[in-house]
Design an enzyme around this catalytic site. Sequence first.
Site, PDB file in Angstrom:
ATOM      1  N   GLY A 280      26.788  41.521  24.456  1.00 23.46           N
ATOM      2  CA  GLY A 280      27.209  42.686  25.427  1.00 23.46           C
ATOM      3  C   GLY A 280      25.963  42.250  26.037  1.00 23.46           C
ATOM      4  N   TYR A 369      37.717  46.277  37.047  1.00 20.99           N
ATOM      5  CA  TYR A 369      36.096  47.171  36.825  1.00 20.99           C
ATOM      6  C   TYR A 369      34.962  46.289  38.184  1.00 20.99           C
ATOM      7  CZ  TYR A 369      37.283  45.384  32.108  1.00 20.99           C
ATOM      8  OH  TYR A 369      37.687  45.613  31.002  1.00 20.99           O
ATOM      9  N   CYS A 396      51.518  41.452  45.050  1.00 17.29           N
ATOM     10  CA  CYS A 396      52.033  42.152  45.863  1.00 17.29           C
ATOM     11  C   CYS A 396      50.778  43.340  45.416  1.00 17.29           C
ATOM     12  CB  CYS A 396      53.142  42.637  45.982  1.00 17.29           C
ATOM     13  SG  CYS A 396      54.267  40.945  46.150  1.00 17.29           S
ATOM     14  N   TYR A 426      36.988  37.118  29.298  1.00  9.85           N
ATOM     15  CA  TYR A 426      37.600  38.196  30.054  1.00  9.85           C
ATOM     16  C   TYR A 426      39.111  37.515  30.346  1.00  9.85           C
ATOM     17  CZ  TYR A 426      34.405  40.344  26.538  1.00  9.85           C
ATOM     18  OH  TYR A 426      33.882  40.804  25.165  1.00  9.85           O
TER      19      TYR A 426
HETATM   20  N1  LLP Z   1      31.034  43.346  19.388  1.00  8.47           N
HETATM   21  C1  LLP Z   1      31.894  44.697  20.682  1.00  8.47           C
HETATM   22  C2  LLP Z   1      32.039  46.027  19.016  1.00  8.47           C
HETATM   23  C3  LLP Z   1      32.383  44.952  21.456  1.00  8.47           C
HETATM   24  O1  LLP Z   1      33.073  46.046  21.699  1.00  8.47           O
HETATM   25  C4  LLP Z   1      32.183  43.836  22.398  1.00  8.47           C
HETATM   26  C5  LLP Z   1      32.886  44.026  23.590  1.00  8.47           C
HETATM   27  C6  LLP Z   1      31.372  42.673  22.073  1.00  8.47           C
HETATM   28  C7  LLP Z   1      31.277  42.252  20.916  1.00  8.47           C
HETATM   29  C8  LLP Z   1      31.081  41.318  22.588  1.00  8.47           C
HETATM   30  O2  LLP Z   1      30.606  41.736  23.852  1.00  8.47           O
HETATM   31  P1  LLP Z   1      30.239  40.819  25.441  1.00  8.47           P
HETATM   32  O3  LLP Z   1      29.137  40.187  24.486  1.00  8.47           O
HETATM   33  O4  LLP Z   1      30.755  40.020  25.252  1.00  8.47           O
HETATM   34  O5  LLP Z   1      29.571  41.799  26.515  1.00  8.47           O
HETATM   35  N2  LLP Z   1      36.314  43.076  29.244  1.00  8.47           N
HETATM   36  C9  LLP Z   1      35.213  43.779  29.876  1.00  8.47           C
HETATM   37  C10 LLP Z   1      34.481  43.363  28.756  1.00  8.47           C
HETATM   38  C11 LLP Z   1      34.874  44.820  27.592  1.00  8.47           C
HETATM   39  C12 LLP Z   1      33.939  44.172  26.256  1.00  8.47           C
HETATM   40  C13 LLP Z   1      34.443  44.558  25.129  1.00  8.47           C
HETATM   41  N3  LLP Z   1      34.244  44.862  24.551  1.00  8.47           N
HETATM   42  C14 LLP Z   1      34.478  42.767  30.762  1.00  8.47           C
HETATM   43  O6  LLP Z   1      35.753  41.945  31.294  1.00  8.47           O
HETATM   44  O7  LLP Z   1      33.737  42.927  31.493  1.00  8.47           O
END
Ligand code: LLP
Length: 493
Positions: A280, A369, A396, A426
């Site tokens: 995150g 988002y 469209c 993403y």
């Molecule tokens: N671990 C778990 C359990 C997760 O659900 C996620 C992301 C991560 C790690 C990795 O998070 P990151 O470091 O990439 O922020 N599609 C959305 C983000 C969805 C995140 C889902 N889980 C976007 O484009 O912002």
Amino acid sequence: MSHAAAPEESKALAPDWLAVPEDANDLAPGVWPASAQRDADGALVIAGISTPELVQSFGTPVLVLDEDEVRSRARAALAAFGDAAARHGGRARVYYAGKAFLSTEIARWMVDAGLNIDVCSAGELAVALAADVPPARIGYHGNNKRVFELERAVEVGVGTIIVDSEIEIERLAAITERLDRRQAVLIRVNSGVHAETHHFLATAHEDQKFGFTLEGAERAAERIRELPLVDLAGLHCHIGSQIFGTAGFRESASRVLELHARLLEAGILADDPTLNLGGGFGIAYTRADSPTPMAELADGIVDAVADECAVRGLDLPVLAFEPGRSIVGTAGVTLYEVGTTKSVAVGGTERRYVSVDGGMSDNARPALYGAQYSARLASREGVEEPVLSRVVGLHCESGDVVVDHEYLPSDVTPGDLLAVPATGAYCAPLASNYNHVPRPPVVAVSAGRARVIVRGERIEDLLARDAGIDASGASSRPHSDPALAGRTGEGEE
Ligand code: LLP
């Protein structure tokens, strides 16, 4: 074409965070890969290759991924968390969250950098295995892993399954007995901590689908203790995505450590238990974002966890983290060709609309988002004064926005190349074929060389799924005209 509104006039339409740039050709530090620069002609260069050259070889749109940026961010994350834990006499593991963007090539870069890999579907597992990631280095996530997926995971020997429900625990009990295989698991705990980020991205709200409540997790641990072939390796929580501070991680760790302590006391946790705090960590999408450098973030989080352990008299668990976006996000730059521009009168001033040859099919994040991005002319430098612009796609749908607010030189014109940075995470994974638009290739660049790591689609690929078209008929139709077929990047280098 009407005359562009002066920057001062169109400012009324701009959000507070967006200033009129002194130079609308500059590359904001932290938003672009470190290798990004302009050459003597003003063209954008990434990893030693000029973007017009890349487009000549691979077409537009194309997602360009700076390989060295990905590799160095992976190494930096491991070093940051490893060093921070070592200062407290502990250890840390880093799992790359494959959902941010996975291909066999990326999986290999991660293993080379010493990272493990998180997957959350049979498809992601298949990619990791195809890349020869040692199964013991794979973590398997998901709130609804299907039985065949759990079987496959246990059979190939994935290192950890992060269990998410009572039903899943019973399924694992049956599968491990049937296959006579031991399986280590972490319990995913919903700590109830809200990440300070966009509402839709926060996953630790109480009212959401992931994980167990703290009480539920305790019962789950007791149940796992009864299972002969399932070992409880520790606890897991993930509080959200695109987070900038450390406070949420500290609060979440503090709550989960209460449970960790109770489970240790009850003798339920394995030796050397793990505390996985998820991913995150935020990145800069525009110059308004200023993420904390990874080493500082890691120190802040690990110090906080160590404090929380000290007040409870606990040894520091083996810490694990799951960054996705912060590894690949900044390494990606999407190149588009400008097709049309128009100025639209809005409340006494005007906004320039710049249409590019992609959009929500290759980057759904603005539509999903409300994500903000930035953009720069890539094929050259603009020469006229900046004008408030909105970069839109070809779909469209009026919500098909790529960059909601950006000042671009007012001489942006059809045929120009436009680059949108920070598209490494993403974007490709969330891509769709909306409006039957083929998904673009992904091209890795490093030290002046480029290669396709994910082939682009052709319209034929899309028609091949249409059960109403027979294979022989399809190939004789006008759509097989290469000019219409979309670019794959294959063999075009
Ligand atoms: N671990 C778990 C359990 C997760 O659900 C996620 C992301 C991560 C790690 C990795 O998070 P990151 O470091 O990439 O922020 N599609 C959305 C983000 C969805 C995140 C889902 N889980 C976007 O484009 O912002």
